[in-house]
Design an enzyme around this catalytic site. Structure first.
Site, short mmCIF file in Angstrom:
data_model
loop_
_atom_site.label_atom_id
_atom_site.label_comp_id
_atom_site.label_asym_id
_atom_site.label_seq_id
_atom_site.Cartn_x
_atom_site.Cartn_y
_atom_site.Cartn_z
CE1 TYR A 1 -3.69 -2.23 0.27
CE2 TYR A 1 -4.31 -1.09 2.29
CZ TYR A 1 -4.60 -1.99 1.29
OH TYR A 1 -5.80 -2.65 1.31
CE LYS A 2 3.70 6.92 -3.31
NZ LYS A 2 3.38 7.96 -2.33
CE1 TYR A 3 -1.71 2.18 5.15
CE2 TYR A 3 0.37 1.41 4.20
CZ TYR A 3 -0.83 1.14 4.84
OH TYR A 3 -1.15 -0.15 5.20
#
Length: 800
Positions: free
Chosen positions: A425-427
């Site tokens: 995931y790219k937060y």
DNA sequence: TTTGACTGCCC
DNA sequence: ATTCTGC
DNA sequence: GCAGAATGGGCAGTCAAA
């Protein structure tokens, strides 16, 4: 604004715009490096696009600037020698818009030449005579026969460097400058490097100049007879503070010349300025600036000023400076003169390549000239041994590894075919490099290596609870994300509300969770040469999640396109920006011979295809787009000095029949588009307005230089919508006193098929805003639904 | 004391 | 951050 | 493909002016 007047200037010999200036492309790296054949002609393309022609400026009855017929840049296609006297004493208005802008008043009209230091402006000496490499640094310029390095050396080299565009030539010129300093005044190398790279200290030391146009204007008013109003008008013409100050000084008779500036002197004055804090310091800073300006000669003033506003604009920043430094040290330090003579071209070439790589690697792990330079100059270390001294260590940030933009998931699979990879995931938060030293000291660095330890006392106290007993020192790569009470991730805007200084742990208002994704150092050992799989596994063993406070990023290890697509969708539903796809293992070299090898190691400071960034807003099927109307623009600066940039864009409110400002846009336009735009919004077009229409809704802080008659619709894409304190779109609909704007706006295309009343409406914007806020467990919707914004021709984006 | 311009730094 | 351009 | 340049929205912190 400025006075209403006409002024006429002279037409001077003009450096042409284009790329005929330097034939560097045909020059071999080695020749360039050695300074052989450096027959670069003077008066080439100026990076700032300025020329020396000047025509009348005119305003309409409302005092608004009106573009007159545009100067054809092409008419200056031929180029001539540009005698020093000429360009030192004539203002160089910005090409193309010369006629648009008010040419600032009488001060700028070339009058009697009062230049006192024209002799210092050199075009000739810019390029050293062709000299054998062992001797070319023996000869110092006449103004520097002994003593500390004069600032003039830097200024003249900067001027020379900004005259050319070829990387090799730029590097060569800087190398020569650094060699002179190493040989004749090595103690000045450090300040010279800082001044060349537009810094005064390593980023993580948190030392700021605190100078901007305001202080500059103060200083200029005191050394010239320009009013601050005139100075601002001059800025409008020139778009470069260095050029403004040069013009300002010419407007007065500054004849007293104090002692010449030295590199060390300028640098220490900058440090003094940076150290000033508190009441009354603005004036004190302006005073120091003024003193330096008065002491300037020739080109010094231009580049000192650019340094003061942190915008050197010589076409060389970190990397090029670093390469030049490696060359200079190699020749002056690591290879003795007699050995140099005996090396073959190929041998030397190899040494050069190695030197560059060595220094880049060192700087990526220890981005601090204060540490690197003494090591380079140490006779026992130098380039040969420095690599062993510059290993990453807790307390010193390493330049983070970066992801490459990917516009389509199929691109991911093509790139990574046959390799082991995973997706994170790219937060949407703030990148944080968290260090813990053996002694237990914790430091947190931002993506650009600023120290932000003070901002996160809650993370400091969290550390003991997230490490396993055997974990001592480490460097952890993570994303800090704002969370709500329930522990769900909150928006980036929420995180940015967090205080940054003097944060007491008990008073933290915006709670955060740390999402860790990489580990570069553990228990005294650097892991950057290990594979991502190894590092990740080490991270999972060395740390333990703590609910709502510390977690490993959500990860999927799969090669199934469908699963990855689903993972991307799921990441978006969970409030993330998208995913990062990362190689887990470095493939064996024998496998696919044709493809460049991708590394699974941590590559500091590199944007490689080992990490692929897939964000919603890159994907035409998922990104929101908007149909907006240009209603005004500013004059560009520097490279874009001849064009409108940025452009003010508005949405259309059919209820009030108003165009409401929504965002500015400067990205996504090609040069050709800028050119055509200048024609479409020329004075003859009738599309330039003397002022805003009554049906424009904009805030005072967003008043553009020119106003447009609403006549086109542009498709604009962005990331997410933000609550805006300045833009007026949908004002009051989601916040009583605020509108909505767009993060990362960029131009996609003109929508010839739409009229301005078909533009996106505030209600549509509100709808999109509301939709993007939906987060958490419930799915938002089908990913590829297309509705507002009018993406009419979106082809479906099947994965594989 | 409050407001707001300016600056630097997140993305 | 994003994007374009020249090398 | 790299390196550089130009500039987006928007926040907190700082200092000067009201």
């Amino acid at each position: 604004m400025g006075p209403k007047r006409k002024s006429t200037g002279s037409l001077n010999a003009t450096p042409k715009k284009g790329k005929k200036d330097v034939d560097s492309g045909t020059q071999s790296t080695l020749d360039a490096f050695l300074g052989i054949k450096s027959l670069v002609s003077p008066g080439g393309n100026k990076r700032d696009g300025s020329v020396t022609s000047q025509t009348s400026a005119e305003r309409d009855e409302n005092g608004e600037k009106i573009p007159a017929a545009v100067l054809a840049g092409d008419q200056f296609e031929q180029w001539e020698e540009w005698p020093p006297e000429t360009w030192a004493t004539n203002a160089k208005p910005r090409k193309g818009f010369d006629s648009v802008r008010d040419v600032a008043g009488p001060e700028l009209v070339p009058g009697p030449v009062v230049e006192t230091s024209a002799v210092s402006i050199s075009v000739q000496p810019v390029d050293e005579p062709v000299l054998p490499i062992n001797e070319c640094v023996e000869t110092r310029p006449p103004y520097w026969q002994s003593g500390p390095t004069p600032y003039r050396l830097l200024a003249e080299r900067f001027a020379a460097v900004s005259e050319v565009t070829g990387r090799q030539v730029i590097t060569e010129k800087l190398t020569h400058m650094l060699r002179l300093i190493i040989r004749h005044a090595p103690q000045d190398l450090l300040p010279a490097l800082y001044l060349s790279s537009n810094n005064i200290a390593p980023a993580y030391e948190g030392i700021e100049l605190g100078i901007g146009p305001q202080i500059l204007v103060k200083a200029i008013t005191s050394i010239s007879d320009m009013s601050s109003k005139t100075i601002k008008a001059t800025w409008d013409v020139k778009g470069d503070w260095g050029d403004v100050v040069v013009a300002a000084r010419m407007s007065t008779q500054m004849l007293v010349q104090p002692k010449p500036l030295t590199v060390a002197g300028v640098f220490s004055t900058l440090q003094k300025i940076a150290a000033m804090k508190g009441q009354g310091t603005v004036n004190q800073k302006a005073d120091l600036v003024k003193k330096m300006m008065i002491a300037c000669q020739g080109e010094e003033l231009r580049f000192l000023t650019r340094t003061l506003v942190s915008h050197l604009r010589i076409g060389a920043v970190r990397t090029t400076i670093l390469i030049a430094l490696s060359h200079a040290v190699l020749l002056e330090h690591d290879i003795p003169a007699d050995v140099l003579k005996s090396l073959s071209k190929d041998q030397l070439k190899a040494r050069v390549k190695t030197a560059e790589q060595t220094l880049k690697e060192c700087y990526a792990q220890v981005p601090n000239y204060d540490i690197i330079v003494p090591l380079l100059l140490n006779p026992d270390i130098g380039l040969a041994r420095i690599i062993a001294e510059c290993k990453c260590m807790p307390g010193v940030p390493i330049r983070p590894m970066l992801g490459k933009i990917t516009r389509d998931l199929t691109e991911v699979f093509e790139n990574l075919e046959g390799m082991n990879f995973c997706a994170d995931y790219k937060y949407d938060g703030q990148r944080a490099q968290i260090h813990r030293s053996d002694s237990g000291e914790i430091t947190i660095f931002s993506r650009h290596l600023e120290t932000m330890t003070d901002k996160y006392p809650d993370i400091i106290t969290l550390i003991p609870s997230i490490i396993t007993p055997s974990t001592t020192s480490f460097i952890l790569d993570a994303e800090v994300v704002a969370i709500d009470e329930a522990g769900a991730v909150a928006s980036f805007q929420t995180l940015s509300n967090r205080a940054r200084k003097n944060v007491a742990e008990g008073e933290v208002k915006v709670k955060v969770c740390v999402y860790a994704f990489d580990l570069m150092f553990l228990n005294g050992v650097s892991l950057i040469t290990e594979s991502f799989r190894t590092r990740r596994d080490a991270m999972r063993k060395a740390f333990v999640p703590v609910e709502k406070r510390f977690a490993f990023v959500e990860q999927l290890e799969s090669k199934e396109p469908d699963e990855i697509q689903a993972f991307l969708t799921q990441s978006l539903q969970n409030g993330c920006e998208g995913i990062m796809v990362k190689i887990l293992d470095t493939p064996s070299t024998t496998s696919t011979s044709t493809r460049r090898s991708l590394l699974a190691t941590y590559e500091p400071d590199k944007r490689t295809e080992s990490w692929l960034k897939v964000k919603k807003d890159y994907l035409s099927t998922l990104a929101d787009s908007f149909d907006l109307v240009p209603i005004g623009a500013w004059y560009g600066t520097g490279r874009k000095a001849t064009w409108y940039s940025p452009i003010l864009l508005a949405c259309w409110n059919p209820e009030t029949e108003c165009f409401e400002s929504f965002c500015k846009c400067m990205s996504g336009f090609s040069d050709a588009f800028y050119k055509s735009m200048k024609d479409r919004y020329s004075p003859e077009s009738g599309k330039l307005l003397p002022g805003p229409k009554s049906y424009f809704t904009i805030s005072d802080s967003q008043r553009p230089d020119v106003w447009f008659l609403p006549s086109e619709v542009w498709e604009i894409r962005g990331a997410d919508l933000t609550v805006s304190p300045v833009h007026q779109a949908a004002m009051g609909k989601v916040d009583e006193a605020k509108g909505i704007s767009l993060r990362f706006p960029r131009f996609i295309k003109v929508r010839d098929d739409r009229s301005v009343e078909d533009a996106t409406t505030p209600d549509e914007i509100v709808h999109m805003f509301t939709r993007q806020r939906v987060r958490g467990p419930e799915p938002v919707k089908e990913a590829a639904e297309e509705d507002m914004g009018g993406d009419n021709e979106v082809e479906d984006d099947e994965i594989i």
